[in-house]
Write an enzyme that holds these catalytic residues in place. Structure first.
Site, short mmCIF file in Angstrom:
data_model
loop_
_atom_site.label_atom_id
_atom_site.label_comp_id
_atom_site.label_asym_id
_atom_site.label_seq_id
_atom_site.Cartn_x
_atom_site.Cartn_y
_atom_site.Cartn_z
N TYR A 3 0.82 -1.22 0.00
CA TYR A 3 0.00 0.00 0.00
C TYR A 3 0.86 1.27 0.00
CZ TYR A 3 -4.34 -2.53 0.50
OH TYR A 3 -5.43 -3.34 0.25
N TYR A 28 -14.46 -4.81 2.91
CA TYR A 28 -13.07 -5.20 2.65
C TYR A 28 -12.85 -6.59 3.21
CZ TYR A 28 -8.06 -5.60 2.48
OH TYR A 28 -6.79 -6.06 2.22
N ASP A 52 -17.10 -12.47 8.53
CA ASP A 52 -15.66 -12.19 8.47
C ASP A 52 -15.25 -11.43 9.74
OD1 ASP A 52 -13.11 -11.29 8.04
OD2 ASP A 52 -13.49 -10.53 6.02
N LYS A 67 -5.73 -11.67 11.82
CA LYS A 67 -5.24 -10.52 12.60
C LYS A 67 -4.91 -10.84 14.08
CE LYS A 67 -6.34 -6.81 9.58
NZ LYS A 67 -7.40 -6.91 8.58
C1 LIG Z 1 -7.47 -7.33 7.10
C2 LIG Z 1 -8.73 -8.00 6.73
C3 LIG Z 1 -8.75 -9.09 5.83
C4 LIG Z 1 -7.52 -9.57 5.12
O1 LIG Z 1 -6.58 -10.11 6.00
P1 LIG Z 1 -5.06 -10.21 5.53
O2 LIG Z 1 -4.40 -11.01 6.61
O3 LIG Z 1 -4.53 -8.81 5.46
O4 LIG Z 1 -5.03 -10.90 4.22
C5 LIG Z 1 -9.96 -9.71 5.61
N1 LIG Z 1 -11.09 -9.29 6.19
C6 LIG Z 1 -11.11 -8.26 7.06
C7 LIG Z 1 -12.39 -7.84 7.71
C8 LIG Z 1 -9.93 -7.56 7.32
O5 LIG Z 1 -9.96 -6.50 8.15
#
Ligand SMILES: *Cc1c(COP(=O)(O)O)cnc(C)c1O
Length: 439
Positions: A21, A148, A240, A269
């Site tokens: 980025y 996202y 997610d 994360k």
């Molecule tokens: C950061 C994020 C992703 C992607 O995760 P990465 O480990 O960066 O590939 C997917 N979904 C959500 C909600 C996110 O915040």
């Protein structure tokens, strides 16, 4: 260490590294970080930075946590990696057992991968193949505008179309995007979903907070309504929780704010406390069962070299132990409470609008006449200003946000609040920002 070594490392970095980025043509020198401890990161000149964004939202218990380090070191000396097809190991079994106990009761199986994007890819493939395996022609996918879900192609496809996805537009598969729900639009959203329900395999969403879109928030009760409707239309739900999981929203998972249960959940994360890359996709027994067959084509042919890496599993086990300690749960409540007090102060400020908070996540917008896109200059100026003050904040456009590690003390959080007010006040009566901070 001195300025010479710093500039040398930054130069060596520029010669070989391509940062995420980052427009490498105009990017300033990357700051060499030599050490992390608790909420602080230290550069090679000894300057310390307080990490107000948990290093891209992953660090839960602070940097270089000694307990996680010790457990991983022990595991590294015992078993560092083993192929996860045909083999298993204690950390993976224990982690799955521990995690499932905390999730909605319909979550029964754990599928391991390497990051948030791959957790989403696996979830999408489970849904599409679930339809295939039970002999239904369902290929449409539903998602929220501004969503996202990651940067791989499937994850990009289900993410809102934006500056990030533009060059790939023609290669992304088709997804039906709807607005996030509120009291006013709920009924019309249901009408939209009803019209496409027949061939829709799944609905993927970030629960309560759309992180990368700029910490956009919506209410649990409205999501519950949408979920109930999707359930009645036999549309599978992928929740997610890559960002919202592990305490971020003030409860262990966003799921704990909801009455309805998703079919599939994604995590990454905070999963390992921010120490190791790992992704997890969990699913219901019903989805898992649809892949049990004598027909070999019904197998889930998905996997990664490092699936269920023992070191990452151990880090996750240690991090979850820390998370469930009374001390951490109290800290999450305290941070949420402090944030909530600060939102009231922020809301009074003439340069601020749209103050919002969900648990440990606080966000607000810097009022501006400029365009408020991701490219807007204000974010960059604010970023530089806070960096100079020893605070790592990374605005999304004109959206400023705090996502602190849970070990951040009352005083440390107040220090950040104080600096936010100082910066806002310094810029209060100016049409333009001071130029020294711009680069
Ligand atoms: C950061 C994020 C992703 C992607 O995760 P990465 O480990 O960066 O590939 C997917 N979904 C959500 C909600 C996110 O915040």
């Amino acid at each position: 260490m001195n300025t010479l070594t710093q500039s040398l490392l930054a130069e060596r970095d520029k010669a070989v590294n391509w940062h995420p980025y980052t427009q490498m043509k105009t990017a300033g020198d990357a700051i060499p970080i030599v050490k992390g401890k608790g909420v602080y990161l230290y550069d090679d000149e000894g300057k310390k930075y307080i990490d107000a964004v948990s290093s891209w939202w992953v660090t839960l218990h602070g940097h270089a946590h000694p307990y996680i380090a010790e457990r991983v070191f022990e595991q590294l000396n015992t078993l560092e990696q083993v192929i996860f097809a045909g083999f298993t190991h204690e950390p993976a079994v224990q982690l799955s057992e521990n995690l499932l106990k905390l999730l909605p009761e319909n979550q029964k199986k754990v599928f391991y991968s390497d990051n948030g994007s791959t957790a989403v890819e696996a979830a999408l493939k489970m849904c599409i193949q679930y339809a295939y395996n039970i002999g239904k022609e369902k290929t449409k996918i539903l998602a929220f505008r501004n969503a996202y879900h990651g940067d791989t192609f499937g994850a990009m496809s289900v993410s809102g179309r934006s500056v990030w996805t533009k060059p790939f537009g023609s290669m992304l598969f088709e997804v039906i995007f709807i607005d996030t729900p509120n009291a006013k639009n709920l009924e019309s959203l249901k009408v939209q979903i009803k019209s496409i329900a027949e061939d829709t395999a799944c609905f993927i969403y970030e629960p309560l907070v759309q992180g990368a879109a700029g910490m956009l928030m919506y209410e649990a009760e409205h999501l519950d309504e949408l979920m109930k409707f999707c359930r009645s239309k036999e549309i599978l739900m992928i929740q997610d929780e890559v960002f919202t999981g592990f305490g971020r929203t003030g409860k262990l998972f966003a799921a704990n704010h909801l009455k309805e249960m998703p079919d599939i959940m994604c995590f990454s994360k905070g999963l390992t406390g921010g120490t190791m890359p790992m992704g997890i996709t969990t699913c219901s027994q019903e989805i898992f069962n649809a892949f049990l067959s004598d027909d070999k084509y019904k197998t889930l042919f998905h996997g990664h070299s490092f699936t269920a890496n023992p070191l990452a599993c151990t880090a996750a086990l240690a991090s979850m132990e820390l998370l469930l300690q009374e001390e951490t749960l109290t800290a999450i409540d305290r941070i949420s409470g402090q944030h909530s007090g600060f939102t009231e102060i922020l809301a009074q400020h003439p340069n601020v609008e749209n103050v919002r908070q969900t648990g440990t996540i606080l966000a607000f917008e810097y009022k501006t006449d400029q365009n408020t896109s991701y490219f807007n200059e204000i974010g960059k100026i604010l970023y530089a200003e806070f960096l100079q003050r020893g605070i790592i904040m990374r605005p999304l456009g004109n959206v400023m946000y705090l996502v602190p590690p849970y070990c951040m003390t009352t005083e440390e959080l107040n220090f950040i609040y104080q600096n936010i007010l100082e910066v806002l006040n310094a810029f209060k009566n100016q049409d333009h920002f001071p130029t020294h901070a711009a680069d």
